[in-house]
Motif scaffolding. Structure first.
Motif, PDB file in Angstrom:
ATOM      1  N   SER A  71       0.823  -1.214   0.000  1.00  0.00           N
ATOM      2  CA  SER A  71       0.000   0.000   0.000  1.00  0.00           C
ATOM      3  C   SER A  71       0.854   1.258   0.000  1.00  0.00           C
ATOM      4  CB  SER A  71      -0.925   0.007   1.224  1.00  0.00           C
ATOM      5  OG  SER A  71      -0.212   0.443   2.362  1.00  0.00           O
ATOM      6  N   GLY A  72       2.176   1.098  -0.104  1.00  0.00           N
ATOM      7  CA  GLY A  72       3.069   2.246  -0.175  1.00  0.00           C
ATOM      8  C   GLY A  72       3.491   2.767   1.179  1.00  0.00           C
ATOM      9  N   THR A 206      -5.545  -2.303  -1.624  1.00  0.00           N
ATOM     10  CA  THR A 206      -4.161  -2.239  -1.153  1.00  0.00           C
ATOM     11  C   THR A 206      -3.235  -1.950  -2.329  1.00  0.00           C
ATOM     12  OG1 THR A 206      -4.678  -3.882   0.535  1.00  0.00           O
ATOM     13  CG2 THR A 206      -2.354  -3.505   0.077  1.00  0.00           C
ATOM     14  N   GLY A 210      -1.357   1.701  -3.210  1.00  0.00           N
ATOM     15  CA  GLY A 210       0.096   1.659  -3.363  1.00  0.00           C
ATOM     16  C   GLY A 210       0.555   2.144  -4.723  1.00  0.00           C
ATOM     17  N   GLU A 213      -2.150   6.613  -4.923  1.00  0.00           N
ATOM     18  CA  GLU A 213      -3.097   6.930  -3.870  1.00  0.00           C
ATOM     19  C   GLU A 213      -4.068   8.025  -4.303  1.00  0.00           C
ATOM     20  OE1 GLU A 213      -1.290   7.451  -0.045  1.00  0.00           O
ATOM     21  OE2 GLU A 213      -3.076   8.419   0.764  1.00  0.00           O
ATOM     22  N   LYS A 227      -6.938   2.401   4.314  1.00  0.00           N
ATOM     23  CA  LYS A 227      -5.575   2.447   4.851  1.00  0.00           C
ATOM     24  C   LYS A 227      -5.565   1.985   6.305  1.00  0.00           C
ATOM     25  CE  LYS A 227      -2.144   5.650   3.253  1.00  0.00           C
ATOM     26  NZ  LYS A 227      -1.732   7.057   3.280  1.00  0.00           N
ATOM     27  N   GLY A 277       5.792   0.561  -3.338  1.00  0.00           N
ATOM     28  CA  GLY A 277       4.359   0.271  -3.292  1.00  0.00           C
ATOM     29  C   GLY A 277       3.807  -0.312  -4.581  1.00  0.00           C
TER      30      GLY A 277
END
Lengths: 331, 347
Positions: A71-72, A206, A210, A213, A227, A277
């Motif tokens: 998700s970064g 997710t 990533g 966003e 998140k 991500g």
């Protein structure tokens, strides 16, 4: 838009997936062959079980971290959240004398709660994940010491708790095949993680968060909510890790856990999860975790001096990420 | 192109491992030879046969698993065990986790050590209870286990080579009382409140003061994790809060160096009686310079030596006492260079 982005993502994901699996798995096989040739004590049932067992806790932590990294984000608190969860399990079972299933739930719940806080701080208070989870690293470490009363909590009155990780259901079915339950728990957790990542909305978002966003947010997704869910999920896995390590050591060790987050991140990254991500697989992470513990175990079996073991582990980590970069360039 | 690079990277990975293995070719050969011999010895039913087989100590392998490896103290233990290995003609390896909280890492080391099928194992448990199942496994495989330092809290171990920390810390308390004239305020910095050595040294010191010196008041006991910087901050805070403090006891090397730093930074050299534990260059220098009154030294080299020696005896089937006291000594400016003390101190 909302439907398109994940679709494109999963297509490219499939390709990188297959490639990375091959690379990390190849490296694992090479390690096994090299160690087996160098020492007759490496490829033995007991030692392989030792490696599997050594992988279990780090593997479980790495599963959760994989979600966060895809998700970064980053989660530096998994090691100490694991410790706090272990302690809470101990507090429930030993100090308060509650039934074991409740203690296990307490461990998982403690983890999820920490993750909920992490996620809220990150998505609502807009604090960068690095800092937010570093804060949680300290908070959970301190709370573990406080709740345990500064000493290990032992599970001596509940001998059955130890069997949770160290008993062997497999051994009961197939005599002599005594693989501890901790290993099964890890594989079970990996299956659940793979299902969530590949087959649910949470998994799809997710990847989407990533990869981009902003685009995900503009397409109407409640990024803050998802998140927070991702961080809660990650810490719930840490909670499971806490239950397993407590069962394995037959005690909740309050001072343990700092530094474990780095091993978990290393496992995910070696397994091909991209720190920028949007990319990563559960299978890769599991293989990454195995790679680390196989390396540690093999070097130990070969009696390589300890200081060199650390150097080699570092080299392998860089090599693994380098492989990943090579792969990216070629695409 | 793609596969070429992949092969190249994998090859370099193998090369690293090959290099490492090549670093110790003799060791490899020794492991391979030692394994069947040790296994044969373990399987032999009659003890005399086992003793005869193991009497050729040249191929005896004994892994030493300590509580740490990078601290000076553990390096001194390592030095002692290496000396014993040389004197007795056995082969050892020495390892321990990076920090004393890593109970699980130490368990994995013990696991790998057992898998190497050694003649005996020397083990200083971080948490005895967590290690019991593996120790039982060692017992089942007829591998004798010798405890050292904080030892192993179980009757599986044949013997334990360790310092009597309670007695040693009590001796430090007596010295402190004598040096401050049996009255006044003192403070203590301990490395931690959970480990055996931390608890024993704290209690040994505190109880002796309480029992014998009613006019001495321990105003503060703090825990610095054995970390020099943390201990410095703690000691500084205590010194600033207690201007009348007459004495300071640091219960391990990291703690006492913290105290020394604090005394120096607040320019209180000579105004506070500082008593330490263990050695290390900074502490030795401070004692020579007079900023530290003296310290208790354990005998780390002796701990390492005696545990390996006991392991060899155990393999040969000799009976061992329940504990081997490796002793402690008070040292100060007057005897720091004496023949009795000097070999026990490490830099």
């Amino acid at each position: 838009m909302q439907a398109q982005a994940p679709a494109v993502q999963s297509k490219s994901l499939f390709r990188s997936d297959a490639m990375q699996r091959l690379l990390a798995f190849g490296a694992l096989i090479v390690l096994f062959i090299v160690f087996s040739l160098l020492s007759p004590n490496f490829l033995q049932f007991d030692n392989i079980v030792g490696i599997l067992l050594a992988t279990s806790v780090n593997g479980i932590l790495a599963l959760g971290v994989t979600f966060v990294i895809i998700s970064g984000g980053i989660d530096l608190s998994v090691g100490t959240v694991m410790t706090l969860s272990a302690v809470m399990t101990g507090v429930f079972i030993t100090m308060w004398g509650l039934p074991i299933p409740l203690g296990i739930l307490a461990g998982l719940g403690t983890g999820a709660l920490c993750g909920l806080v992490n996620g809220t701080v990150i998505s609502r208070m807009k604090i960068p994940p690095f800092i937010a989870t570093l804060g949680m690293f300290y908070i959970s470490r301190g709370l573990a010491l406080i709740f345990s009363g500064l000493k290990p909590v032992y599970f001596n009155d509940t001998p059955i708790f130890r069997d949770l990780a160290m008993g062997s259901i497999l051994g009961a079915i197939i005599p002599g095949f005594d693989i501890p339950n901790a290993v099964l728990i890890m594989f079970g957790a990996a299956l659940v993680a793979a299902f969530i990542l590949n087959r649910t909305v949470l998994g799809r978002y997710t990847f989407a968060i990533g990869s981009n966003e902003e685009a995900t947010r503009l397409s109407g997704v409640n990024v803050a909510f998802w998140k927070t869910s991702i961080y809660a999920l990650c810490s719930a896995f840490a909670g499971l890790g806490g239950v397993v390590i407590a069962s394995r050591l037959n005690s909740a060790q309050p001072a343990l856990g700092a530094g474990y987050e780095l091993d978990a991140i290393a496992a995910a990254v070696i397994g091909g999860t991209s720190l920028s991500g949007g990319e990563g697989t559960i299978l890769g992470t599991v293989i990454g975790a195995f790679l680390i513990s196989t390396l540690t175990n093999g070097l130990r079996i070969l009696s390589v001096p300890q200081e060199w073991q650390i150097v080699v582990t570092g080299c392998i980590l860089i090599l693994a990420v380098f492989l990943d970069i090579l792969r990216r360039r070629q695409r | 192109m793609k596969s070429l690079k992949f092969v190249a990277v994998l090859a370099s990975l193998v090369a690293i491992l090959g290099l490492l293995a090549a670093c110790s070719p003799a060791q490899q050969a020794a492991v391979q030879q030692a394994a069947p011999t040790a296994a044969a010895a373990a399987k032999a039913v009659a003890p005399t046969v086992a003793a005869a087989a193991a009497a050729k100590t040249g191929d005896m392998y004994i892994p030493v698993i300590s509580k740490g490896f990078q601290h000076q103290f553990w390096q001194a233990v390592k030095q002692g065990s290496e000396k014993a290995a040389k004197d007795l003609g056995v082969r050892i390896t020495f390892e321990g986790p990076e920090s004393e909280s890593q109970v699980d890492k130490q368990i994995e080391m013990l696991q790998a050590a057992i898998d190497k099928k050694p003649a005996a194992i020397c083990f200083a448990a971080l948490d005895s209870k967590a290690a019991i199942p593996l120790l039982e496994k060692a017992k089942a495989a007829n591998i004798p286990v010798i405890g050292f330092d904080s030892g192993v809290d179980s009757d599986i171990v044949k013997t334990t080579a360790a310092t009597d920390n309670i007695a040693a810390a009590a001796a430090a308390a007596d010295k402190m009382a004598a040096l401050i004239g049996n009255e006044g305020e003192i403070a203590v910095i301990v490395h931690d409140q959970t480990s055996r050595t931390g608890i024993d040294r704290r209690d040994g010191f505190v109880n002796r003061i309480k029992e014998k010196y009613p006019n001495i008041k321990i105003v503060d006991i703090q825990y610095g994790g054995g970390d020099q910087l943390k201990s410095t901050d703690l000691a500084k805070a205590i010194l600033q809060a207690r201007p009348n403090l007459k004495g300071f006891f640091g219960a391990n090397e990291g703690s006492i160096i913290g105290v020394l730093n604090a005394v120096k930074e607040l320019k209180k050299e000579g105004k506070v009686v500082v008593i330490g534990y263990d050695s290390g260059k900074q502490q030795i220098d401070a004692i020579k310079a007079g900023t530290e009154a003296g310290a208790i030294t354990q005998d780390p080299i002796g701990i390492g030596y005696k545990c390996v020696e006991a392991a060899v005896k155990a393999v040969k089937g000799e009976t061992l006492p329940k504990t081997i006291d490796t002793g402690f000594h008070w040292y100060d400016k007057t005897n720091i260079d004496s023949d009795q003390i000097k070999p026990l101190l490490y830099n």
